[in-house]
Design a protein around this motif. Structure first.
Motif, mmCIF file in Angstrom:
data_model
loop_
_atom_site.group_PDB
_atom_site.id
_atom_site.type_symbol
_atom_site.label_atom_id
_atom_site.label_comp_id
_atom_site.label_asym_id
_atom_site.label_seq_id
_atom_site.Cartn_x
_atom_site.Cartn_y
_atom_site.Cartn_z
ATOM 1 N N ILE A 112 0.945 -1.035 -0.049
ATOM 2 C CA ILE A 112 -0.124 0.083 0.077
ATOM 3 C C ILE A 112 0.791 1.303 -0.093
ATOM 4 O O ILE A 112 1.779 1.448 0.763
ATOM 5 N N LEU A 113 0.511 2.187 -0.834
ATOM 6 C CA LEU A 113 1.324 3.214 -0.802
ATOM 7 C C LEU A 113 0.411 4.637 -0.619
ATOM 8 O O LEU A 113 -0.950 4.560 -0.981
ATOM 9 N N ASN A 114 0.973 5.620 0.036
ATOM 10 C CA ASN A 114 0.140 6.740 0.213
ATOM 11 C C ASN A 114 1.146 8.078 -0.143
ATOM 12 O O ASN A 114 2.202 8.192 0.252
ATOM 13 N N TYR A 115 0.587 8.865 -1.071
ATOM 14 C CA TYR A 115 1.461 9.796 -1.531
ATOM 15 C C TYR A 115 0.479 11.325 -1.085
ATOM 16 O O TYR A 115 -0.653 11.429 -1.440
ATOM 17 N N LYS A 116 1.260 12.109 -0.243
ATOM 18 C CA LYS A 116 0.612 13.333 0.064
ATOM 19 C C LYS A 116 0.807 14.545 -0.879
ATOM 20 O O LYS A 116 1.688 14.144 -1.963
ATOM 21 N N ALA A 123 10.471 8.132 -12.232
ATOM 22 C CA ALA A 123 10.292 7.121 -13.344
ATOM 23 C C ALA A 123 11.425 6.038 -12.891
ATOM 24 O O ALA A 123 12.656 6.382 -12.495
ATOM 25 N N HIS A 124 10.941 4.718 -12.908
ATOM 26 C CA HIS A 124 11.655 3.653 -12.461
ATOM 27 C C HIS A 124 11.379 2.443 -13.403
ATOM 28 O O HIS A 124 10.186 2.431 -13.590
ATOM 29 N N LEU A 125 12.127 1.219 -13.154
ATOM 30 C CA LEU A 125 11.533 0.014 -13.549
ATOM 31 C C LEU A 125 11.435 -0.813 -12.421
ATOM 32 O O LEU A 125 11.934 -0.628 -11.453
ATOM 33 N N ASP A 126 10.322 -1.958 -12.429
ATOM 34 C CA ASP A 126 10.256 -2.557 -11.260
ATOM 35 C C ASP A 126 11.037 -3.643 -11.293
ATOM 36 O O ASP A 126 10.887 -4.340 -10.115
ATOM 37 N N TYR A 127 11.595 -4.215 -12.259
ATOM 38 C CA TYR A 127 12.409 -5.452 -12.120
ATOM 39 C C TYR A 127 13.808 -4.855 -11.653
ATOM 40 O O TYR A 127 14.285 -3.748 -11.757
ATOM 41 N N GLU A 155 -0.895 10.514 -11.539
ATOM 42 C CA GLU A 155 -1.189 9.982 -12.752
ATOM 43 C C GLU A 155 0.267 9.009 -12.734
ATOM 44 O O GLU A 155 1.231 9.068 -12.116
ATOM 45 N N THR A 156 -0.113 7.547 -12.960
ATOM 46 C CA THR A 156 1.087 6.867 -13.272
ATOM 47 C C THR A 156 1.484 6.933 -14.697
ATOM 48 O O THR A 156 0.545 6.830 -15.590
ATOM 49 N N TYR A 157 2.614 7.344 -15.043
ATOM 50 C CA TYR A 157 3.064 7.600 -16.366
ATOM 51 C C TYR A 157 4.260 7.046 -16.804
ATOM 52 O O TYR A 157 5.061 6.300 -16.396
ATOM 53 N N LEU A 189 9.475 1.430 -18.318
ATOM 54 C CA LEU A 189 9.911 2.755 -17.367
ATOM 55 C C LEU A 189 8.445 3.397 -16.940
ATOM 56 O O LEU A 189 7.635 3.758 -17.786
ATOM 57 N N HIS A 190 8.153 3.547 -15.631
ATOM 58 C CA HIS A 190 6.981 4.425 -15.276
ATOM 59 C C HIS A 190 7.343 5.150 -13.850
ATOM 60 O O HIS A 190 8.190 4.668 -13.326
ATOM 61 N N GLY A 191 6.378 6.084 -13.568
ATOM 62 C CA GLY A 191 6.559 6.868 -12.267
ATOM 63 C C GLY A 191 5.163 7.184 -11.888
ATOM 64 O O GLY A 191 4.074 6.952 -12.741
ATOM 65 N N GLU A 199 -4.862 13.572 -2.040
ATOM 66 C CA GLU A 199 -3.867 12.783 -1.566
ATOM 67 C C GLU A 199 -4.169 11.489 -2.420
ATOM 68 O O GLU A 199 -5.289 11.369 -3.007
ATOM 69 N N LYS A 200 -2.974 10.425 -2.612
ATOM 70 C CA LYS A 200 -3.218 9.365 -3.361
ATOM 71 C C LYS A 200 -2.868 8.136 -2.652
ATOM 72 O O LYS A 200 -1.952 8.154 -1.723
ATOM 73 N N TRP A 201 -3.960 7.079 -2.724
ATOM 74 C CA TRP A 201 -3.644 5.784 -2.204
ATOM 75 C C TRP A 201 -3.561 4.830 -3.221
ATOM 76 O O TRP A 201 -4.332 4.782 -3.876
ATOM 77 N N ALA A 203 -2.315 0.482 -4.321
ATOM 78 C CA ALA A 203 -1.835 -0.928 -3.750
ATOM 79 C C ALA A 203 -1.192 -1.523 -5.103
ATOM 80 O O ALA A 203 -2.015 -1.540 -6.040
ATOM 81 N N THR A 204 -0.073 -2.010 -4.942
ATOM 82 C CA THR A 204 0.663 -2.690 -5.747
ATOM 83 C C THR A 204 0.882 -4.188 -5.561
ATOM 84 O O THR A 204 1.258 -4.546 -4.311
ATOM 85 N N GLN A 205 0.837 -4.825 -6.439
ATOM 86 C CA GLN A 205 1.137 -6.388 -6.333
ATOM 87 C C GLN A 205 2.351 -6.484 -7.352
ATOM 88 O O GLN A 205 2.022 -6.410 -8.733
ATOM 89 N N TRP A 206 3.457 -6.906 -7.126
ATOM 90 C CA TRP A 206 4.574 -7.180 -7.888
ATOM 91 C C TRP A 206 4.556 -8.709 -7.748
ATOM 92 O O TRP A 206 4.602 -9.349 -6.663
ATOM 93 N N VAL A 207 4.692 -9.229 -8.941
ATOM 94 C CA VAL A 207 4.497 -10.748 -9.091
ATOM 95 C C VAL A 207 6.006 -11.103 -9.510
ATOM 96 O O VAL A 207 6.672 -10.717 -10.478
HETATM 97 O O1 AKG Z 1 1.960 5.143 -7.674
HETATM 98 C C1 AKG Z 1 1.844 4.867 -8.888
HETATM 99 O O2 AKG Z 1 1.011 5.312 -9.677
HETATM 100 C C2 AKG Z 1 2.999 3.889 -9.143
HETATM 101 C C3 AKG Z 1 3.520 3.068 -8.228
HETATM 102 C C4 AKG Z 1 4.519 2.257 -8.573
HETATM 103 O O3 AKG Z 1 5.319 2.490 -9.710
HETATM 104 C C5 AKG Z 1 5.183 0.919 -8.008
HETATM 105 O O4 AKG Z 1 4.315 0.627 -6.952
HETATM 106 O O5 AKG Z 1 6.070 0.029 -8.363
#
Ligand code: AKG
Ligand code: FE2
Length: 213
Positions: A112-116, A123-127, A155-157, A189-191, A199-201, A203-207
């Motif tokens: 779970i992520l929270n952004y104020k 921008a990053h890669l998840d792997y 936004e997720t870009y 690549l995304h951010g 604010e933004k909440w 939930a990420t699932q990385w597999v």
């Molecule tokens: O908050 C977002 O839109 C992206 C989150 C993300 O890139 C991640 O959790 O790996």
């Protein structure tokens, strides 16, 4: 003649919907190579609210990399939801596995992520990339689910694809990055862009490729 052979995707759903055991998910937008899909009706309002409620007292400043450092790359707060006796977590993880077409055990667990206001995830890669050794059980795909509506920003870009997904409560964005052609993986690549109002909440699932839990 150069021939392009399309790479296989694990996102194997036909048509506009994904019928999971307990919910019908809408495929709203999809691109191929890399496969990226915007999904609607992933979570109910109650499920979103419950995931936030379960996490909000455990949020820690996000860290990055194998040394788990605090960095201005990621200024949000986050927490992994433990596999507790929560029907909602169990149900959501099961549904997410069906959407992502992988066993539940390959998922790292809901993060779970929270952004104020002003917070972002650059921008990053998840792997994980490793120059001189192959990663044993690599990440292969990601689902980012939005748990609330953000008034502005967040936004997720995907900068290489000129694609931007606005966070909407209950919706999600899927992407995968296990292709033979490394340039396809790099296109993921995304951010998370800075929240401007509200604010933004999420939930990420990385597999992972194989069982992880
Ligand atoms: O908050 C977002 O839109 C992206 C989150 C993300 O890139 C991640 O959790 O790996
Ligand atoms: Fe990410």
């Amino acid at each position: 003649m150069a021939m392009h052979v399309k790479e296989a995707s694990i996102f194997n759903h036909e048509g506009n919907t994904i019928k999971t055991e307990d919910r019908e998910i809408d495929i709203i937008t999809k691109i191929e190579e890399p496969c990226i899909a915007v999904l609607g009706n992933v979570l109910s309002t109650e499920e979103c609210d419950e995931l936030i409620r379960l996490s909000k007292d455990n949020m820690n400043r996000s860290k990055i990399g194998s040394h788990r450092e605090v960095s201005n790359i990621r200024t949000s707060s986050g927490t992994f939801l433990p596999e507790m006796d929560s029907d909602v977590v169990t149900r959501v993880e099961k549904r997410v596995a069906q959407i992502m077409n992988v066993p539940v055990e390959n998922g790292e667990g809901l993060h779970i992520l929270n952004y104020k206001v002003g917070q972002e995830y650059k921008a990053h890669l998840d792997y994980f990339t490793s120059a001189n050794r192959t990663v044993k059980n690599p990440r292969i795909s990601t689902l980012v689910m939005y748990l609330n509506d953000v008034e502005e920003g967040g936004e997720t870009y995907f900068p290489h694809l000129n694609l931007s997904v606005a966070p909407k409560k209950g919706m999600a964005v899927y992407f995968e990055y296990f292709y033979q052609d490394p340039s396809l993986n790099e296109l993921t690549l995304h951010g998370g862009s800075p929240v401007i109002v509200g604010e933004k909440w999420a939930a990420t699932q990385w597999v992972r490729r194989q069982q992880y839990r």
